[in-house]
Write a protein that holds these residues in place. Structure first.
Motif, PDB file in Angstrom:
ATOM      1  N   LEU A  17      -0.829  -1.012  -7.667  1.00 39.07           N
ATOM      2  CA  LEU A  17      -1.529  -1.703  -6.964  1.00 39.07           C
ATOM      3  C   LEU A  17      -1.394  -3.730  -7.838  1.00 39.07           C
ATOM      4  O   LEU A  17      -2.889  -4.428  -8.296  1.00 39.07           O
ATOM      5  CB  LEU A  17      -3.016  -1.695  -6.467  1.00 39.07           C
ATOM      6  CG  LEU A  17      -3.464   0.223  -5.858  1.00 39.07           C
ATOM      7  CD1 LEU A  17      -4.255   0.077  -5.220  1.00 39.07           C
ATOM      8  CD2 LEU A  17      -2.391  -0.700  -4.603  1.00 39.07           C
ATOM      9  N   PHE A 222       0.973  -4.050   1.042  1.00 35.67           N
ATOM     10  CA  PHE A 222      -0.410  -3.512   0.583  1.00 35.67           C
ATOM     11  C   PHE A 222      -1.536  -3.068   0.840  1.00 35.67           C
ATOM     12  O   PHE A 222      -2.200  -2.041   0.009  1.00 35.67           O
ATOM     13  CB  PHE A 222      -0.490  -4.945  -0.187  1.00 35.67           C
ATOM     14  CG  PHE A 222      -1.649  -5.017  -1.639  1.00 35.67           C
ATOM     15  CD1 PHE A 222      -0.982  -4.354  -2.951  1.00 35.67           C
ATOM     16  CD2 PHE A 222      -2.306  -5.626  -1.547  1.00 35.67           C
ATOM     17  CE1 PHE A 222      -1.876  -4.631  -3.777  1.00 35.67           C
ATOM     18  CE2 PHE A 222      -4.189  -5.770  -2.056  1.00 35.67           C
ATOM     19  CZ  PHE A 222      -3.493  -5.352  -3.579  1.00 35.67           C
ATOM     20  N   ASN A 225      -0.743   0.498   0.857  1.00 38.20           N
ATOM     21  CA  ASN A 225      -0.631   1.095  -0.686  1.00 38.20           C
ATOM     22  C   ASN A 225      -2.813   1.469  -1.589  1.00 38.20           C
ATOM     23  O   ASN A 225      -3.023   2.134  -2.108  1.00 38.20           O
ATOM     24  CB  ASN A 225       0.139   0.064  -1.342  1.00 38.20           C
ATOM     25  CG  ASN A 225       1.292   0.665  -1.330  1.00 38.20           C
ATOM     26  OD1 ASN A 225       1.613   1.671  -0.891  1.00 38.20           O
ATOM     27  ND2 ASN A 225       1.704   0.288  -1.258  1.00 38.20           N
TER      28      ASN A 225
END
Length: 327
Positions: A17, A222, A225
């Motif tokens: 991340l 993103f 995730n």
């Protein structure tokens, strides 16, 4: 050298991340961005807002309280329980960004704000943050009960008007508000305190199917995730109702336990199509509350927090303040 031993001690990335953190298979978490925290202030030099840190539920749940300048010593103010953003992985009421924003909002709305410090993932996975957020709201509501088994806060007792209770949040905090206001519809707050209104700014919602201008490629980026990292055991994965309010098994939005709702979005924000769908879906449920949708042209995710002194940010903060202070 034994290659089997070498492979067993090699760390592999399971969640990347960046630029915030990386989580490895051995359970270690490497954080790259340290939050710049600031202390509370008895009298903010710009806004005149006083702030202090309190313990809600030792030692798990904490908060920073913001009290604007009073016109008299017994003045009663609307109460806002606020949940910060940061994808459930970063940020805090104590951070420079959040503290500055809360000072401005408290002064503009003339409201007592309780900014909640919920515990972050992936060190503590969801639903911990939801539970901490609910605990904080219960604690605030318990101030109306004369013999409540809590340590009451003097600012809330003396200056908080819990007949004018609001909850609000940005990004992940907006997601929390959505889930909290639905929970309050089936689990009454202490003292039967009611949430008058809620606001969601740039709320973090996602799912497995494209919405609006989204493409299938967008859906595994993103936002996806982050959810896989912070709630890997979520039933339904990215279509769990807590992140995707539009799944078939999601509770009806008509169950929101408030009478007023404000949804604020930014034109360039990736979450905006789902924010618009949220309002459209709510209207179709027959919910009998008052809902307002605002989309700010030319701006991106949580722009009003990153640069609260821009003209469009000032306009949005005034809108939020008016929503909170409306009688």
């Amino acid at each position: 050298m034994n290659t089997a031993t070498l492979s067993n001690t090699t760390k592999e990335v399971i969640h990347d991340l960046s630029p915030y953190l990386t989580e490895y298979t051995d359970g270690t978490i490497e954080r790259f961005m340290a939050t710049q925290n600031v202390p509370p202030s008895a009298d903010d030099p710009t806004t005149g807002v006083a702030s202090k840190d309190i313990m809600v539920s030792s030692p798990e749940v904490k908060a920073r309280l913001f009290l604007p300048k009073l016109t008299d010593s017994n003045q009663k103010l609307p109460v806002l329980v606020y949940y910060h953003g940061g994808g459930f992985i970063v940020e805090s009421p104590y951070s420079l960004l959040s503290h500055f924003y809360m000072n401005i909002l408290a002064a503009e709305a003339k409201a007592l704000i309780i900014s909640v410090e919920y515990r972050l993932a992936p060190e503590l996975l969801l639903p911990i943050a939801y539970e901490d957020s609910w605990t904080a709201l219960q604690w605030v509501a318990s101030h109306v009960i004369a013999n409540a088994c809590i340590e009451k806060d003097e600012w809330i007792t003396k200056h908080g008007d819990l007949c004018k209770l609001y909850i609000g949040g940005d990004s992940a905090g907006g997601n929390i508000v959505h889930n909290i206001v639905l929970r309050a519809g089936v689990e009454p707050l202490p003292g039967d305190v009611k949430i008058l209104g809620s606001f969601l700014s740039c709320p973090y919602f996602w799912g497995s199917k494209p919405v609006g201008s989204e493409s299938k490629e967008d859906l595994k980026g993103f936002a996806y995730n982050v959810w896989m990292c912070i709630y890997p055991s979520a039933p339904g994965g990215i279509d769990n109702p807590m992140i995707n309010p539009f799944t078939e098994d999601a509770p009806s939005l008509s169950g929101q336990a408030c009478s007023r709702l404000l949804v604020c979005l930014a034109e360039k924000d990736a979450f905006t199509p789902r924010g618009i769908l949220y309002v459209e879906t709510l209207k179709k449920t027959g919910w009998n509350g008052e809902v307002q949708l605002v989309v700010v042209d030319g701006e991106d995710h949580c722009f009003h927090i990153f640069d609260p002194n821009s003209e469009k940010a000032k306009d949005l903060i005034k809108l939020l303040a008016s929503f909170i202070s409306q009688t």
